[in-house]
Design an enzyme around this catalytic site. Structure first.
Site, short mmCIF file in Angstrom:
data_model
loop_
_atom_site.label_atom_id
_atom_site.label_comp_id
_atom_site.label_asym_id
_atom_site.label_seq_id
_atom_site.Cartn_x
_atom_site.Cartn_y
_atom_site.Cartn_z
N HIS A 178 35.85 41.23 35.50
CA HIS A 178 35.01 41.84 36.03
C HIS A 178 34.68 41.82 37.49
O HIS A 178 34.46 42.87 38.15
CB HIS A 178 33.48 41.79 35.15
N ASP A 203 38.18 47.27 30.99
CA ASP A 203 37.54 46.30 31.54
C ASP A 203 36.32 47.10 31.68
O ASP A 203 36.17 48.19 32.74
CB ASP A 203 37.97 45.94 33.28
N HIS A 204 35.10 46.70 30.85
CA HIS A 204 33.74 47.86 30.88
C HIS A 204 33.33 47.71 31.97
O HIS A 204 32.39 48.68 32.21
CB HIS A 204 33.21 47.37 29.60
N ARG A 220 41.16 44.04 7.76
CA ARG A 220 41.36 43.32 6.46
C ARG A 220 40.35 43.47 5.42
O ARG A 220 40.88 43.46 4.24
CB ARG A 220 41.59 41.97 6.76
N LYS A 224 39.73 43.39 26.17
CA LYS A 224 39.94 42.08 26.90
C LYS A 224 39.80 41.02 25.89
O LYS A 224 39.30 41.02 24.83
CB LYS A 224 38.81 41.87 28.11
N ASP A 277 36.17 34.57 31.76
CA ASP A 277 35.34 35.61 30.95
C ASP A 277 34.74 36.74 31.80
O ASP A 277 34.80 37.88 31.50
CB ASP A 277 34.17 34.85 30.25
C1 BG6 Z 1 31.94 40.47 28.74
C2 BG6 Z 1 31.89 38.90 28.61
O1 BG6 Z 1 33.22 40.82 28.92
O2 BG6 Z 1 30.98 40.82 29.65
C3 BG6 Z 1 30.43 38.40 28.09
O3 BG6 Z 1 32.83 38.49 27.84
C4 BG6 Z 1 29.35 39.13 29.03
O4 BG6 Z 1 30.45 36.85 28.17
C5 BG6 Z 1 29.45 40.52 29.47
O5 BG6 Z 1 28.12 38.63 28.52
C6 BG6 Z 1 28.74 41.09 30.51
O6 BG6 Z 1 28.78 42.37 30.39
P1 BG6 Z 1 27.45 43.43 30.87
O7 BG6 Z 1 27.93 44.70 30.79
O8 BG6 Z 1 26.55 42.76 29.72
O9 BG6 Z 1 27.10 43.06 32.28
#
Ligand code: BG6
Length: 506
Positions: A244, A181-182, A47, A152, A239
């Site tokens: 994860h 999902d990283h 935006r 996500k 979260d």
């Molecule tokens: C995210 C969450 O998906 O993953 C965060 O929303 C969390 O709250 C984060 O801190 C953790 O990711 P990483 O890669 O730092 O372990």
């Protein structure tokens, strides 16, 4: 990494935090490593009114903030690939503007109309954007592939995740949808495959006959930072656990896939989620502990409690810590308890899983010390990616005095090659059409199905305890009671950073 075919990446939510903190730095790194397509452009849309030049300037700052030693000529080359259009996702007219923006970049730079639409917006916009793209037929693949990356959180409960899947699939085919999902993009998470399926020594032990229990820990030593508004509606279960941590569990527990094919892997890992023994709403108190950090002092500094954080309800019952015990009802894992825990404001920042092996059936040695005789294989996902095996050795000297020692492998010592960060790996995978490390719709739903009774129990029974824990501690002590058994307890990873930047297990 192979070079992908030409493409244009459209980032929805380009003025947001995710774009500047994760996406652009990841794309820049891919550019630096020369693994972006030869003909490539990024079209940011959101935006905020901005010109191409201002967008480039903002991204320039963002890259410099998180990367060291950025060579100006490389950065300039990358920034030239960035474009921007102010865009209202609710306005049909703006999709016309977007279409002509893609058209003109494609013509001017001779880029085939392969498009990746990256939804880095608040979740409520996912369906709106997908529907509008559909109305303009912008998902059509006759002039080049069209992929949709969805950030996500994918839904906030089982029902909303099912609806989201349904709505997205009305426009895009499942093969076009990449749910990110990283955690799956983390190098060491993928290394779980290699550890398990390329080494003959682990597989025979990787089951209920030899494993006593498995722990998965994702500890964070930070609070919620500036994300109070989001986090207070999410909590640790949504979260971290639903996505994860359950992703990690499915990789640790799955059967060997027939090949590295994306569907072969996802089919096998889905079976793990489908075999999770449901935790009934009435049993939630017995199997799940929730906690919330309270104000405390860490190394002499005052640390706020969760309820004092910005944008958090001062009476919030949102959990910042969860520990769970559950079982996987199948032949491999029948009877083996799995314990997972995650929390904010814990003493350290570590994600790992620990396979705890059963002790020898009879011991001829007198043992003392820290769980002697219990072998553990620890796979460290982050930081200091690596693998640690704990086993007993004889202390030199007369008699048999034993000590549990560490055989510790650190990724850092293995290779100087750049380890791609999760977003780099995942974006690149999408460009080459590999969805293995993305979550399939049915996998996401199966994970929601498992956490759903826990969500319901907490909603319907406010008397279920939310334990306070002082920031900087390992969460509520009650979580210790989840792990029952002689000499059993959570593993408390405790490591020191050495001068070579390597952590050393204490
Ligand atoms: C995210 C969450 O998906 O993953 C965060 O929303 C969390 O709250 C984060 O801190 C953790 O990711 P990483 O890669 O730092 O372990």
């Amino acid at each position: 990494m192979e070079k992908p075919k030409d493409c244009i990446m459209v980032i929805f939510g380009a003025s947001g935090d995710l774009t500047k903190r994760k996406l652009i730095p990841a794309l820049f790194e891919l550019y630096k490593q020369n693994v972006l397509p030869d003909k490539f452009a990024i079209l940011g849309v959101s935006r905020t009114e901005m010109s191409d030049d201002l967008f480039r300037e903002k991204m320039n700052q963002a890259i410099k903030q998180c990367k060291e030693d950025v060579k100006p000529e490389i950065l300039d080359g990358f920034l030239k690939k960035l474009f921007y259009i102010p865009f209202n996702p609710n306005s049909e007219v703006d999709y016309e503007k977007l279409r002509s923006g893609i058209e003109s970049i494609s013509k001017k730079y001779d880029i085939i109309k392969n498009c990746i639409y990256y939804l880095a917006t608040p979740p409520k916009m996912f369906v709106v954007i997908a529907e509008n793209l559909g109305k303009k037929n912008m998902q059509d693949q006759s002039d080049g592939y069209k992929s949709l990356i969805v950030e996500k959180p994918f839904g906030s409960d089982l029902e909303s995740a099912r609806n989201l899947n349904k709505e997205l699939r009305q426009v895009f085919k499942e093969e076009q949808i990449y749910r990110i999902d990283h955690y799956l993009g983390k190098e060491t998470v993928q290394n779980v495959f290699v550890t398990r399926f390329s080494n003959g020594i682990f597989e025979p032990l990787w089951n209920r006959n030899f494993v006593s229990h498995i722990e998965v820990t994702a500890a964070e030593n930070l609070g919620i930072e500036n994300r109070g508004g989001y986090y207070d509606n999410a909590g640790a279960l949504r979260d971290m656990v639903q996505n994860h941590l359950l992703q990690l569990v499915r990789l640790i527990a799955m059967e060997p896939p027939s090949s590295l094919d994306s569907n072969a892997i996802r089919n096998e890992s889905l079976k793990v989620l489908q075999s999770l023994r449901p935790i009934k709403e009435n049993d939630v108190e017995k199997y799940v502990i929730r906690g919330q950090y309270t104000a405390s002092k860490i190394r002499g500094e005052d640390v706020k409690g969760y309820r004092e954080e910005k944008n958090v309800n001062p009476e919030s019952k949102t959990e910042t810590y969860v520990a769970l015990k559950f079982y996987i009802d199948n032949w491999r894992w029948g009877g083996v308890p799995f314990y997972i825990r995650t929390g904010k404001q814990l003493p350290t920042n570590v994600t790992e899983f620990a396979i705890n092996f059963k002790p020898t059936p009879h011991s001829i040695f007198i043992k003392d010390g820290d769980n002697p005789g219990c072998n553990q294989l620890i796979i460290r996902i982050q930081p200091d990616e690596g693998v640690l095996l704990k086993f007993d050795m004889k202390v030199p000297g007369a008699g048999y005095s034993l000590q549990n020692i560490n055989l510790d492998f650190h990724y850092k010592q293995f290779t100087a090659v750049h380890i791609p960060l999760a977003y780099e790996r995942l974006i690149h995978d999408c460009m080459i059409g590999d969805s293995t490390l993305y979550s399939r719709g049915d996998v996401v739903e199966a994970a929601w199905e498992f956490v759903s009774p826990i969500q319901k129990a907490w909603q319907n029974n406010p008397e279920i305890k939310l334990f306070g824990y002082p920031a900087g501690t390992w969460g509520p002590e009650n979580a210790d009671e989840l792990i029952e058994g002689k000499n059993m307890g959570w593993r408390y990873p405790c490591r020191n950073l050495t001068n070579d930047g390597i952590y050393c297990e204490l």
